[in-house]
Design a protein around this motif. Structure first.
Motif, PDB file in Angstrom:
ATOM      1  N   LYS A   1      40.694  25.765  41.880  1.00  0.00           N
ATOM      2  CA  LYS A   1      41.856  25.646  41.005  1.00  0.00           C
ATOM      3  C   LYS A   1      41.746  26.583  39.805  1.00  0.00           C
ATOM      4  CE  LYS A   1      43.308  20.918  42.074  1.00  0.00           C
ATOM      5  NZ  LYS A   1      43.623  19.576  41.514  1.00  0.00           N
ATOM      6  N   SER A   2      40.538  27.052  39.541  1.00  0.00           N
ATOM      7  CA  SER A   2      40.307  28.004  38.454  1.00  0.00           C
ATOM      8  C   SER A   2      40.475  29.431  38.972  1.00  0.00           C
ATOM      9  CB  SER A   2      38.900  27.809  37.880  1.00  0.00           C
ATOM     10  OG  SER A   2      38.570  28.851  36.985  1.00  0.00           O
ATOM     11  N   TRP A   3      40.729  30.378  38.065  1.00  0.00           N
ATOM     12  CA  TRP A   3      40.876  31.774  38.446  1.00  0.00           C
ATOM     13  C   TRP A   3      39.532  32.450  38.696  1.00  0.00           C
ATOM     14  CZ3 TRP A   3      38.258  35.054  35.205  1.00  0.00           C
ATOM     15  CH2 TRP A   3      37.956  34.575  33.925  1.00  0.00           C
ATOM     16  N   ARG A   4      38.455  31.843  38.213  1.00  0.00           N
ATOM     17  CA  ARG A   4      37.152  32.493  38.280  1.00  0.00           C
ATOM     18  C   ARG A   4      36.642  32.740  39.704  1.00  0.00           C
ATOM     19  NH1 ARG A   4      34.339  32.574  33.438  1.00  0.00           N
ATOM     20  NH2 ARG A   4      35.465  31.635  31.687  1.00  0.00           N
ATOM     21  N   PRO A   5      36.677  31.744  40.605  1.00  0.00           N
ATOM     22  CA  PRO A   5      36.221  32.023  41.973  1.00  0.00           C
ATOM     23  C   PRO A   5      37.056  33.095  42.661  1.00  0.00           C
ATOM     24  CG  PRO A   5      36.370  29.665  41.582  1.00  0.00           C
ATOM     25  CD  PRO A   5      37.044  30.324  40.431  1.00  0.00           C
ATOM     26  N   TRP A   6      38.361  33.125  42.398  1.00  0.00           N
ATOM     27  CA  TRP A   6      39.219  34.133  43.013  1.00  0.00           C
ATOM     28  C   TRP A   6      38.869  35.531  42.510  1.00  0.00           C
ATOM     29  CZ3 TRP A   6      42.081  32.464  46.965  1.00  0.00           C
ATOM     30  CH2 TRP A   6      42.389  31.098  47.024  1.00  0.00           C
ATOM     31  N   LEU A   7      38.603  35.630  41.215  1.00  0.00           N
ATOM     32  CA  LEU A   7      38.215  36.917  40.652  1.00  0.00           C
ATOM     33  C   LEU A   7      36.901  37.397  41.249  1.00  0.00           C
ATOM     34  CD1 LEU A   7      38.528  39.202  38.514  1.00  0.00           C
ATOM     35  CD2 LEU A   7      37.238  37.743  36.948  1.00  0.00           C
ATOM     36  N   ALA A   8      35.901  36.509  41.296  1.00  0.00           N
ATOM     37  CA  ALA A   8      34.583  36.884  41.799  1.00  0.00           C
ATOM     38  C   ALA A   8      34.618  37.278  43.268  1.00  0.00           C
ATOM     39  CB  ALA A   8      33.603  35.724  41.582  1.00  0.00           C
ATOM     40  N   ALA A   9      35.337  36.489  44.075  1.00  0.00           N
ATOM     41  CA  ALA A   9      35.324  36.712  45.523  1.00  0.00           C
ATOM     42  C   ALA A   9      36.272  37.822  45.962  1.00  0.00           C
ATOM     43  CB  ALA A   9      35.670  35.408  46.245  1.00  0.00           C
ATOM     44  N   PHE A  10      37.542  37.724  45.542  1.00  0.00           N
ATOM     45  CA  PHE A  10      38.557  38.643  46.056  1.00  0.00           C
ATOM     46  C   PHE A  10      38.902  39.779  45.088  1.00  0.00           C
ATOM     47  CE2 PHE A  10      39.201  34.568  48.162  1.00  0.00           C
ATOM     48  CZ  PHE A  10      39.180  34.957  49.488  1.00  0.00           C
ATOM     49  N   GLY A  11      38.479  39.647  43.823  1.00  0.00           N
ATOM     50  CA  GLY A  11      38.704  40.727  42.882  1.00  0.00           C
ATOM     51  C   GLY A  11      37.515  41.647  42.746  1.00  0.00           C
ATOM     52  N   LEU A  12      36.335  41.158  43.161  1.00  0.00           N
ATOM     53  CA  LEU A  12      35.123  41.966  43.033  1.00  0.00           C
ATOM     54  C   LEU A  12      34.366  42.109  44.357  1.00  0.00           C
ATOM     55  CD1 LEU A  12      33.541  40.952  39.599  1.00  0.00           C
ATOM     56  CD2 LEU A  12      34.111  43.243  40.371  1.00  0.00           C
ATOM     57  N   ALA A  13      33.866  41.002  44.891  1.00  0.00           N
ATOM     58  CA  ALA A  13      32.962  41.067  46.037  1.00  0.00           C
ATOM     59  C   ALA A  13      33.564  41.804  47.230  1.00  0.00           C
ATOM     60  CB  ALA A  13      32.551  39.653  46.448  1.00  0.00           C
ATOM     61  N   LEU A  14      34.769  41.432  47.619  1.00  0.00           N
ATOM     62  CA  LEU A  14      35.364  42.022  48.812  1.00  0.00           C
ATOM     63  C   LEU A  14      35.767  43.481  48.622  1.00  0.00           C
ATOM     64  CD1 LEU A  14      36.303  41.634  51.708  1.00  0.00           C
ATOM     65  CD2 LEU A  14      38.492  40.812  50.823  1.00  0.00           C
ATOM     66  N   PRO A  15      36.621  43.833  47.639  1.00  0.00           N
ATOM     67  CA  PRO A  15      37.028  45.233  47.527  1.00  0.00           C
ATOM     68  C   PRO A  15      35.911  46.153  47.073  1.00  0.00           C
ATOM     69  CG  PRO A  15      37.901  43.963  45.684  1.00  0.00           C
ATOM     70  CD  PRO A  15      37.304  42.984  46.631  1.00  0.00           C
ATOM     71  N   CYS A  16      35.076  45.694  46.150  1.00  0.00           N
ATOM     72  CA  CYS A  16      34.037  46.568  45.608  1.00  0.00           C
ATOM     73  C   CYS A  16      32.944  46.856  46.631  1.00  0.00           C
ATOM     74  CB  CYS A  16      33.438  45.958  44.350  1.00  0.00           C
ATOM     75  SG  CYS A  16      34.545  46.031  42.923  1.00  0.00           S
ATOM     76  N   SER A  17      32.730  45.950  47.581  1.00  0.00           N
ATOM     77  CA  SER A  17      31.726  46.225  48.609  1.00  0.00           C
ATOM     78  C   SER A  17      32.133  47.437  49.450  1.00  0.00           C
ATOM     79  CB  SER A  17      31.520  44.998  49.498  1.00  0.00           C
ATOM     80  OG  SER A  17      32.728  44.618  50.133  1.00  0.00           O
ATOM     81  N   PHE A  18      33.413  47.555  49.774  1.00  0.00           N
ATOM     82  CA  PHE A  18      33.882  48.733  50.506  1.00  0.00           C
ATOM     83  C   PHE A  18      33.709  50.001  49.670  1.00  0.00           C
ATOM     84  CE2 PHE A  18      36.399  45.601  52.997  1.00  0.00           C
ATOM     85  CZ  PHE A  18      36.065  46.025  54.264  1.00  0.00           C
ATOM     86  N   LEU A  19      34.116  49.931  48.398  1.00  0.00           N
ATOM     87  CA  LEU A  19      34.019  51.106  47.526  1.00  0.00           C
ATOM     88  C   LEU A  19      32.571  51.514  47.297  1.00  0.00           C
ATOM     89  CD1 LEU A  19      36.742  50.192  44.866  1.00  0.00           C
ATOM     90  CD2 LEU A  19      36.945  51.824  46.742  1.00  0.00           C
ATOM     91  N   LEU A  20      31.696  50.539  47.088  1.00  0.00           N
ATOM     92  CA  LEU A  20      30.298  50.856  46.819  1.00  0.00           C
ATOM     93  C   LEU A  20      29.579  51.385  48.052  1.00  0.00           C
ATOM     94  CD1 LEU A  20      29.380  47.865  44.488  1.00  0.00           C
ATOM     95  CD2 LEU A  20      29.523  50.285  43.864  1.00  0.00           C
TER      96      LEU A  20
END
Length: 235
Positions: free
Chosen positions: A55-74
Protein backbone atom coordinates in the motif's frame (compact mmCIF):
# COMPACT_ATOMS: atom_id res chain seq x y z
CA UNK A 1 6.95 -28.61 17.65
CA UNK A 2 9.27 -31.02 15.88
CA UNK A 3 9.20 -32.85 12.58
CA UNK A 4 9.29 -31.92 8.92
CA UNK A 5 5.86 -30.26 9.03
CA UNK A 6 6.78 -27.87 11.82
CA UNK A 7 10.12 -27.15 10.18
CA UNK A 8 8.17 -25.92 7.15
CA UNK A 9 5.89 -23.84 9.40
CA UNK A 10 8.91 -22.20 11.05
CA UNK A 11 10.44 -21.50 7.65
CA UNK A 12 7.27 -19.69 6.51
CA UNK A 13 7.13 -17.86 9.83
CA UNK A 14 10.46 -16.20 8.99
CA UNK A 15 8.50 -13.95 6.65
CA UNK A 16 7.06 -12.30 9.78
CA UNK A 17 8.76 -9.84 12.10
CA UNK A 18 10.75 -11.53 14.87
CA UNK A 19 8.45 -10.56 17.77
CA UNK A 20 5.31 -11.48 15.85
CA UNK A 21 6.88 -14.73 14.68
CA UNK A 22 7.67 -15.84 18.21
CA UNK A 23 4.18 -14.92 19.40
CA UNK A 24 2.48 -16.80 16.56
CA UNK A 25 4.57 -19.96 17.01
CA UNK A 26 3.93 -19.83 20.75
CA UNK A 27 0.16 -19.57 20.20
CA UNK A 28 0.25 -22.52 17.80
CA UNK A 29 2.14 -24.63 20.32
CA UNK A 30 -0.31 -23.80 23.11
CA UNK A 31 -3.35 -24.46 20.88
CA UNK A 32 -2.05 -27.88 19.86
CA UNK A 33 -2.55 -27.20 16.16
CA UNK A 34 -1.40 -29.73 13.57
CA UNK A 35 1.46 -28.84 11.18
CA UNK A 36 -1.02 -28.42 8.31
CA UNK A 37 -3.22 -26.06 10.31
CA UNK A 38 -0.17 -24.16 11.51
CA UNK A 39 1.15 -23.81 7.97
CA UNK A 40 -2.16 -22.43 6.69
CA UNK A 41 -2.44 -20.00 9.60
CA UNK A 42 1.13 -18.70 9.35
CA UNK A 43 1.21 -18.49 5.55
CA UNK A 44 -2.13 -16.65 5.52
CA UNK A 45 -0.90 -14.16 8.12
CA UNK A 46 2.40 -13.64 6.28
CA UNK A 47 0.54 -13.07 3.01
CA UNK A 48 -1.72 -10.46 4.60
CA UNK A 49 1.25 -8.68 6.14
CA UNK A 50 3.11 -8.50 2.84
CA UNK A 51 0.06 -7.35 0.90
CA UNK A 52 -0.26 -4.45 3.33
CA UNK A 53 3.33 -3.45 2.61
CA UNK A 54 2.42 -2.74 -1.01
CA UNK A 55 0.00 0.00 0.00
CA UNK A 56 3.07 2.22 0.35
CA UNK A 57 4.96 3.69 -2.62
CA UNK A 58 8.29 2.43 -1.32
CA UNK A 59 8.11 -1.23 -2.47
CA UNK A 60 6.93 -0.11 -5.92
CA UNK A 61 9.81 2.33 -6.23
CA UNK A 62 12.39 -0.23 -5.11
CA UNK A 63 11.10 -3.09 -7.26
CA UNK A 64 9.72 -1.50 -10.42
CA UNK A 65 11.41 1.90 -10.35
CA UNK A 66 14.91 0.60 -9.65
CA UNK A 67 15.52 -3.15 -9.56
CA UNK A 68 13.80 -4.12 -12.80
CA UNK A 69 14.71 -1.28 -15.21
CA UNK A 70 18.15 -0.55 -13.79
CA UNK A 71 19.23 -4.19 -14.03
CA UNK A 72 18.80 -4.03 -17.81
CA UNK A 73 20.65 -0.70 -18.04
CA UNK A 74 23.48 -1.82 -15.76
CA UNK A 75 23.98 -4.99 -17.77
CA UNK A 76 24.45 -2.78 -20.81
CA UNK A 77 26.99 -0.65 -18.94
CA UNK A 78 28.76 -3.79 -17.73
CA UNK A 79 29.04 -5.05 -21.29
CA UNK A 80 30.35 -1.67 -22.47
CA UNK A 81 33.00 -1.62 -19.74
CA UNK A 82 34.05 -5.18 -20.62
CA UNK A 83 34.36 -4.33 -24.31
CA UNK A 84 36.39 -1.20 -23.50
CA UNK A 85 38.71 -3.24 -21.32
CA UNK A 86 39.15 -5.80 -24.07
CA UNK A 87 39.94 -3.08 -26.58
CA UNK A 88 42.58 -1.59 -24.29
CA UNK A 89 44.36 -4.79 -23.21
CA UNK A 90 44.03 -6.70 -26.50
CA UNK A 91 44.57 -4.13 -29.28
CA UNK A 92 46.48 -6.58 -31.46
CA UNK A 93 43.61 -9.05 -31.53
CA UNK A 94 41.05 -6.39 -32.31
CA UNK A 95 43.25 -4.85 -34.97
CA UNK A 96 43.46 -8.23 -36.69
CA UNK A 97 39.67 -8.52 -36.68
CA UNK A 98 39.20 -5.00 -38.05
CA UNK A 99 37.47 -3.60 -34.94
CA UNK A 100 38.28 0.04 -34.19
CA UNK A 101 39.82 0.94 -30.84
CA UNK A 102 37.44 2.26 -28.22
CA UNK A 103 37.82 5.02 -25.63
CA UNK A 104 41.14 5.75 -23.97
CA UNK A 105 42.28 4.60 -20.57
CA UNK A 106 40.94 7.63 -18.68
CA UNK A 107 37.50 7.29 -20.22
CA UNK A 108 37.56 3.58 -19.41
CA UNK A 109 38.35 4.33 -15.76
CA UNK A 110 35.52 6.88 -15.68
CA UNK A 111 33.13 4.25 -16.99
CA UNK A 112 34.28 1.77 -14.33
CA UNK A 113 33.69 4.36 -11.59
CA UNK A 114 30.30 5.18 -13.08
CA UNK A 115 29.32 1.52 -13.09
CA UNK A 116 30.32 1.16 -9.44
CA UNK A 117 28.63 4.43 -8.45
CA UNK A 118 25.39 3.68 -10.27
CA UNK A 119 25.25 0.11 -8.95
CA UNK A 120 26.06 1.04 -5.35
CA UNK A 121 23.66 3.97 -5.08
CA UNK A 122 20.85 2.03 -6.73
CA UNK A 123 21.42 -0.90 -4.39
CA UNK A 124 21.56 1.37 -1.36
CA UNK A 125 18.24 2.99 -2.24
CA UNK A 126 16.61 -0.41 -2.80
CA UNK A 127 17.88 -1.70 0.55
CA UNK A 128 16.96 1.40 2.54
CA UNK A 129 13.59 2.18 0.95
CA UNK A 130 11.89 -1.18 1.29
CA UNK A 131 13.63 -3.65 3.54
CA UNK A 132 10.77 -6.09 4.03
CA UNK A 133 10.18 -6.51 0.29
CA UNK A 134 13.85 -6.83 -0.62
CA UNK A 135 13.21 -10.37 -1.87
CA UNK A 136 10.87 -9.02 -4.56
CA UNK A 137 13.46 -6.50 -5.69
CA UNK A 138 16.06 -9.28 -5.72
CA UNK A 139 13.85 -11.48 -7.89
CA UNK A 140 13.20 -8.61 -10.32
CA UNK A 141 16.97 -8.19 -10.64
CA UNK A 142 17.71 -11.86 -11.17
CA UNK A 143 15.02 -12.45 -13.81
CA UNK A 144 16.39 -9.89 -16.34
CA UNK A 145 19.88 -11.29 -15.75
CA UNK A 146 18.74 -14.81 -16.54
CA UNK A 147 16.84 -13.55 -19.60
CA UNK A 148 19.86 -11.73 -21.02
CA UNK A 149 22.34 -14.47 -20.14
CA UNK A 150 20.25 -17.01 -22.03
CA UNK A 151 20.27 -14.79 -25.14
CA UNK A 152 23.86 -13.58 -25.00
CA UNK A 153 25.74 -14.60 -28.15
CA UNK A 154 28.99 -12.67 -28.39
CA UNK A 155 31.83 -15.11 -28.98
CA UNK A 156 34.61 -12.73 -27.96
CA UNK A 157 33.05 -12.02 -24.55
CA UNK A 158 32.04 -14.15 -21.58
CA UNK A 159 28.42 -14.07 -20.49
CA UNK A 160 29.55 -13.13 -17.02
CA UNK A 161 30.61 -9.71 -18.32
CA UNK A 162 26.94 -8.73 -18.07
CA UNK A 163 27.03 -9.19 -14.31
CA UNK A 164 29.84 -6.81 -13.36
CA UNK A 165 27.31 -4.55 -11.66
CA UNK A 166 26.13 -7.20 -9.19
CA UNK A 167 28.94 -6.98 -6.63
CA UNK A 168 28.73 -3.19 -6.05
CA UNK A 169 24.91 -3.43 -6.16
CA UNK A 170 24.87 -6.14 -3.48
CA UNK A 171 27.31 -4.08 -1.44
CA UNK A 172 24.98 -1.11 -1.71
CA UNK A 173 21.95 -3.18 -0.71
CA UNK A 174 23.75 -4.47 2.37
CA UNK A 175 24.74 -0.97 3.43
CA UNK A 176 21.19 0.24 2.85
CA UNK A 177 19.83 -2.55 5.04
CA UNK A 178 22.37 -1.82 7.75
CA UNK A 179 22.27 1.95 8.10
CA UNK A 180 19.20 3.05 6.07
CA UNK A 181 20.43 6.66 6.12
CA UNK A 182 23.53 8.28 4.68
CA UNK A 183 25.26 11.48 5.76
CA UNK A 184 24.59 14.59 3.72
CA UNK A 185 28.27 15.09 2.92
CA UNK A 186 28.70 11.52 1.68
CA UNK A 187 25.49 11.64 -0.37
CA UNK A 188 26.50 14.93 -1.98
CA UNK A 189 29.97 13.64 -2.90
CA UNK A 190 28.42 10.56 -4.49
CA UNK A 191 25.83 12.54 -6.46
CA UNK A 192 28.27 15.17 -7.70
CA UNK A 193 30.84 12.51 -8.57
CA UNK A 194 28.35 10.48 -10.60
CA UNK A 195 27.11 13.60 -12.40
CA UNK A 196 30.63 14.80 -13.24
CA UNK A 197 31.59 11.38 -14.59
CA UNK A 198 28.67 11.50 -17.03
CA UNK A 199 29.90 14.78 -18.56
CA UNK A 200 31.91 13.16 -21.41
CA UNK A 201 28.60 11.83 -22.78
CA UNK A 202 26.78 15.16 -22.58
CA UNK A 203 27.75 16.08 -26.11
CA UNK A 204 25.65 13.25 -27.55
CA UNK A 205 21.90 12.80 -27.35
CA UNK A 206 21.77 9.01 -27.05
CA UNK A 207 23.06 8.39 -23.51
CA UNK A 208 20.98 11.09 -21.82
CA UNK A 209 18.01 8.93 -20.82
CA UNK A 210 19.94 5.91 -19.44
CA UNK A 211 22.47 8.20 -17.72
CA UNK A 212 19.82 10.07 -15.79
CA UNK A 213 17.78 6.93 -15.17
CA UNK A 214 20.83 5.49 -13.40
CA UNK A 215 21.92 8.74 -11.74
CA UNK A 216 18.72 9.74 -9.96
CA UNK A 217 19.22 7.33 -7.00
CA UNK A 218 22.36 9.28 -6.05
CA UNK A 219 20.40 12.55 -5.95
CA UNK A 220 17.56 10.81 -4.14
CA UNK A 221 20.07 10.05 -1.38
CA UNK A 222 20.94 13.75 -1.24
CA UNK A 223 17.30 14.73 -0.86
CA UNK A 224 16.61 12.14 1.84
CA UNK A 225 19.79 13.07 3.72
CA UNK A 226 18.76 16.72 3.61
CA UNK A 227 15.27 15.86 4.84
CA UNK A 228 16.64 13.72 7.66
CA UNK A 229 19.01 16.51 8.65
CA UNK A 230 16.18 19.02 8.90
CA UNK A 231 14.07 16.61 10.97
CA UNK A 232 17.00 16.04 13.31
CA UNK A 233 17.45 19.80 13.77
CA UNK A 234 13.77 20.26 14.58
CA UNK A 235 13.88 17.42 17.09
Amino acid sequence: MTGVGWTLVEAVARLLEREEREAVLGDLAEAGESPAQGFLAVSGLALRRHVLLWKSWRPWLAAFGLALPCSFLLMGVSLSVSQSYQQIVEPAILKATGVALGPGLMLFLCNVLLLVGWSWTGGFVVGSVSRRTIWVSGALTVLPCMFCLARFHLESMSRLCLLLFLLPAIWGVRRGLQIARIKMSSALVLAVGVTVLTMPAWGTSGPWIPNWALSWPAWYLVLTARKNGREAQRA
